[in-house]
Design a protein around this motif. Structure first.
Motif, short mmCIF file in Angstrom:
data_model
loop_
_atom_site.label_atom_id
_atom_site.label_comp_id
_atom_site.label_asym_id
_atom_site.label_seq_id
_atom_site.Cartn_x
_atom_site.Cartn_y
_atom_site.Cartn_z
N VAL A 143 28.53 62.72 -1.44
CA VAL A 143 28.26 63.36 -0.40
C VAL A 143 27.31 62.39 0.32
O VAL A 143 26.16 62.62 -0.41
CB VAL A 143 28.11 64.64 -0.71
CG1 VAL A 143 27.58 65.76 0.86
CG2 VAL A 143 29.73 65.47 -1.44
N VAL A 144 27.61 62.18 1.35
CA VAL A 144 26.67 61.40 2.69
C VAL A 144 26.36 62.74 4.20
O VAL A 144 25.73 63.69 4.17
CB VAL A 144 26.37 60.48 2.80
CG1 VAL A 144 25.06 59.69 3.44
CG2 VAL A 144 26.39 59.46 1.23
N ASN A 145 27.38 61.40 4.53
CA ASN A 145 27.54 62.55 6.30
C ASN A 145 27.96 63.70 5.93
O ASN A 145 28.40 64.78 6.34
CB ASN A 145 28.37 61.72 7.16
CG ASN A 145 27.81 60.58 7.26
OD1 ASN A 145 26.29 60.52 6.97
ND2 ASN A 145 28.36 59.24 7.70
N ALA A 146 29.11 63.90 5.17
CA ALA A 146 30.08 64.88 4.74
C ALA A 146 29.43 65.92 4.12
O ALA A 146 30.34 67.13 3.79
CB ALA A 146 31.15 64.08 3.72
N VAL A 147 28.37 66.08 3.94
CA VAL A 147 26.91 66.99 3.78
C VAL A 147 27.72 68.09 4.54
O VAL A 147 27.19 69.35 4.00
CB VAL A 147 25.97 66.58 2.88
CG1 VAL A 147 24.90 66.48 4.02
CG2 VAL A 147 24.94 67.53 2.29
N VAL A 148 27.08 68.42 5.59
CA VAL A 148 27.78 68.97 6.81
C VAL A 148 28.69 70.63 6.07
O VAL A 148 28.08 71.13 6.80
CB VAL A 148 27.78 68.14 8.07
CG1 VAL A 148 27.48 69.25 8.72
CG2 VAL A 148 27.19 67.70 8.77
N VAL A 172 21.37 73.05 -0.33
CA VAL A 172 22.87 72.14 -0.15
C VAL A 172 21.94 70.55 0.18
O VAL A 172 22.47 70.03 -0.62
CB VAL A 172 23.77 72.43 0.83
CG1 VAL A 172 25.03 71.07 0.58
CG2 VAL A 172 24.24 73.66 0.17
N TYR A 173 21.33 70.62 1.48
CA TYR A 173 21.54 69.48 2.24
C TYR A 173 19.50 68.44 1.29
O TYR A 173 19.12 67.37 1.13
CB TYR A 173 20.36 69.62 3.73
CG TYR A 173 20.01 68.71 4.53
CD1 TYR A 173 21.05 66.73 4.55
CD2 TYR A 173 19.29 68.40 4.79
CE1 TYR A 173 20.96 66.53 5.55
CE2 TYR A 173 18.39 66.99 5.11
CZ TYR A 173 19.24 66.40 5.98
OH TYR A 173 19.11 65.31 6.47
N LEU A 174 18.66 69.10 0.85
CA LEU A 174 17.30 68.93 0.52
C LEU A 174 18.04 68.30 -1.07
O LEU A 174 17.08 67.06 -1.08
CB LEU A 174 16.77 70.10 0.66
CG LEU A 174 15.22 69.39 -0.06
CD1 LEU A 174 14.71 68.34 1.77
CD2 LEU A 174 14.16 70.75 0.19
N THR A 175 18.34 68.74 -1.31
CA THR A 175 18.54 68.56 -2.79
C THR A 175 19.70 67.13 -2.98
O THR A 175 19.26 66.25 -3.70
CB THR A 175 19.40 69.74 -4.19
OG1 THR A 175 20.65 69.93 -3.20
CG2 THR A 175 18.51 70.68 -3.95
N CYS A 176 20.72 67.10 -1.84
CA CYS A 176 21.63 66.17 -1.57
C CYS A 176 20.49 64.70 -1.02
O CYS A 176 21.00 63.89 -1.74
CB CYS A 176 22.80 66.58 -0.83
SG CYS A 176 23.59 65.04 -0.27
N ALA A 177 20.00 65.00 -0.73
CA ALA A 177 18.74 64.40 0.23
C ALA A 177 18.57 63.73 -0.96
O ALA A 177 17.75 62.97 -1.06
CB ALA A 177 17.80 64.36 1.65
N ALA A 178 17.65 64.34 -1.48
CA ALA A 178 16.24 63.93 -2.71
C ALA A 178 17.47 62.73 -3.79
O ALA A 178 16.67 61.75 -3.43
CB ALA A 178 16.05 65.00 -3.65
N GLY A 179 18.86 62.56 -3.99
CA GLY A 179 18.98 62.12 -4.75
C GLY A 179 19.99 60.46 -3.65
O GLY A 179 19.42 59.50 -3.77
N PHE A 180 20.35 61.07 -2.65
CA PHE A 180 20.88 60.25 -1.30
C PHE A 180 19.88 59.27 -1.45
O PHE A 180 19.55 58.09 -1.03
CB PHE A 180 21.37 60.81 0.09
CG PHE A 180 21.59 59.45 0.74
CD1 PHE A 180 22.36 59.08 0.33
CD2 PHE A 180 21.22 59.66 1.91
CE1 PHE A 180 22.72 57.71 1.40
CE2 PHE A 180 20.94 58.34 3.12
CZ PHE A 180 21.74 57.21 2.59
N ASN A 181 18.46 59.61 -1.20
CA ASN A 181 16.96 58.62 -0.89
C ASN A 181 16.42 57.90 -1.64
O ASN A 181 16.08 56.85 -1.48
CB ASN A 181 15.45 59.35 0.10
CG ASN A 181 16.16 61.02 0.43
OD1 ASN A 181 17.16 60.47 1.63
ND2 ASN A 181 15.08 61.40 1.33
#
Length: 465
Positions: A143-148, A172-181
């Motif tokens: 899940v990257v752009n689809a996080v929206v 949703v977004y901050l935790t996903c970004a933590a992994g994606f970053n």
């Protein structure tokens, strides 16, 4: 919130198109690169091959005949760039395809919806579970752009917990970004960047994994603290009946879809370690996973194919930008000015301690990311310059790659040119200024973690090279 609401969601067109197109920016850079081939004195390094990898020989830069790039060659370079990066471009496209099929089965959204309505989970455990789920989805690129599309679920959770929307979006977004970053297993960021630097795919996983874990723990701890503060200010968790939201049941098929997806990721990790699998093997696994997941989800053959292609189409812009950025490198190489640029940077940074040079690369990548919001595009632009530069400075390519990745990552959660971030904030109804104040402490801690991690990488000569 029903599953159909989640699947059909897409960011408003005005948000998707907001800001300068990265293609326009890269095309301007491409034209400037072609002009530079007529201005910068041409030169090349001597290269030596060690274990199949090319390294620039320090101090071997010498002048060659000027070979400026003509206007028509600018456009042929774009096509050549696409061909050169074909394997990674198809991997990115296939990533979008398999994710679309997984989403079509409803497994991810249904599982998250079920969790959000659990009356047995405390605030703390709900945050930890969502941090683990979205951290994993982010770091693997699932899940990257689809996080929206999952932000409405976060808002549903916030409403069911009696919390403000900014916490729902963050869950949703901050935790996903933590992994994606940090991106332990993301082919479009870590995979691409290591591919460009000629590193083994997903090598250096241990130190990167520790960094990712620290990112996720930071985000989770901050959210737990924020929810606790919200409770102290009077927010109360309503009963399930009062929330009025529909609960979706997780079926056996959903469980099988999730289990097979996790198993595929585990098998690929084992394959990269044991058999040195690369982008082609990962692409093949994504196609196979698409078929298996689609059949388990009771999709017809046509549905699987059409959903897969629709998912691929969503990542065409991100995939093709890799080829566009590669064209810049090809133009500089064709004009024999890339090596002189690297040489000038090397002379500039040579008196600087290697630790400072590493942090300079990290900060440079962060600043450039405000202009080029595509991580893959920025990597394709920077790595051909930073690789020989790092070689000359005695910096391992693994550290150099991580400096670029972390520089891009640290900016994602506050980048006003990011269409994803702007769409998330618009969906949640959160002003950008308010979001920036909210997320600033997390970004500050992440920055410190990045600096420490990079300094450790330099100290241990993080490799394999």
């Amino acid at each position: 919130m029903t599953q159909s609401h989640v699947d059909s969601y897409s960011p408003p067109v005005s948000l998707q198109d907001k800001g300068q197109s990265p293609y326009l920016l890269l095309f301007i850079i491409l034209v400037l690169a072609a002009v530079a081939t007529w201005i910068i004195p041409a030169g090349v390094y001597d290269y030596e091959t060690r274990d199949g990898i090319k390294f620039a020989v320090k101090g071997s830069l010498h002048a060659v005949a000027q070979s400026g790039v003509y206007p028509l060659e600018i456009f042929t370079a774009i096509a050549k760039g696409m061909v050169k990066q074909a394997s990674i471009i198809f991997l990115i496209l296939f990533t979008g395809g398999v994710l679309a099929v997984i989403e079509k089965t409803g497994a991810i959204a249904t599982a998250l919806n079920s969790l959000s309505h659990s009356t047995k989970l405390s605030d703390k455990w709900l945050v930890l579970i969502f941090a683990a789920i979205f951290g994993l989805l982010g770091t693997t690129g699932v899940v990257v752009n689809a996080v929206v599309a999952f932000v409405p679920i976060g808002l549903l959770i916030a409403r069911s917990m009696g919390l403000p929307p900014i916490l729902g979006a963050s869950l949703v977004y901050l935790t996903c970004a933590a992994g994606f970053n940090v991106a332990i297993l993301n082919p479009a960021t870590t995979g691409l960047t290591q591919h460009l630097a000629q590193l083994p795919l997903f090598s250096g996983m241990l130190l990167r994994g520790i960094t990712c874990l620290l990112f996720i723990i930071t985000a989770a701890a901050y959210l737990i603290w924020s929810i606790r503060r919200s409770r102290q200010q009077g927010s109360v968790r309503p009963t399930l009946e009062a929330s009025g939201n529909e609960v979706l049941n997780v079926t056996g098929r959903h469980k099988w879809v999730l289990a097979i997806t996790v198993l595929a990721l585990i098998l690929f990790i084992a394959g990269t370690i044991q058999f040195h699998w690369g982008t082609n093997e990962m692409s093949a696994m994504f196609i196979l996973l698409t078929i298996i997941v689609g059949l388990i989800g009771r999709l017809s053959g046509s549905e699987i194919a059409n959903t897969f292609l629709a998912g691929c189409s969503k990542l065409v812009k991100g995939a093709f930008i890799v080829g566009m950025a590669a064209a810049i490198s090809l133009v500089l190489q064709q004009g024999n000015v890339l090596d002189p640029i690297v040489g000038s940077l090397s002379d500039l940074l040579e008196p600087v301690p290697i630790h400072a040079a590493t942090l300079g690369m990290f900060i440079s990548a962060a600043l450039i990311h405000f202009g080029i919001s595509s991580g893959s595009g920025e990597s394709a632009l920077l790595i051909p310059i930073f690789s020989p530069l790092g070689d000359n400075l005695g910096l391992t390519r693994q550290v150099m790659v991580q400096a670029v990745l972390l520089g891009e990552g640290i900016v994602n959660c506050m980048n006003p040119t990011s269409g994803v971030l702007m769409a998330v904030l618009a969906t949640a109804g959160v002003p950008y200024g308010k979001w920036l104040r909210f997320v600033a402490p997390v970004i500050a801690i992440w920055f410190v973690i990045c600096v420490i991690m990079l300094l450790i990488g330099v100290a241990i000569n993080w490799g394999p090279f």
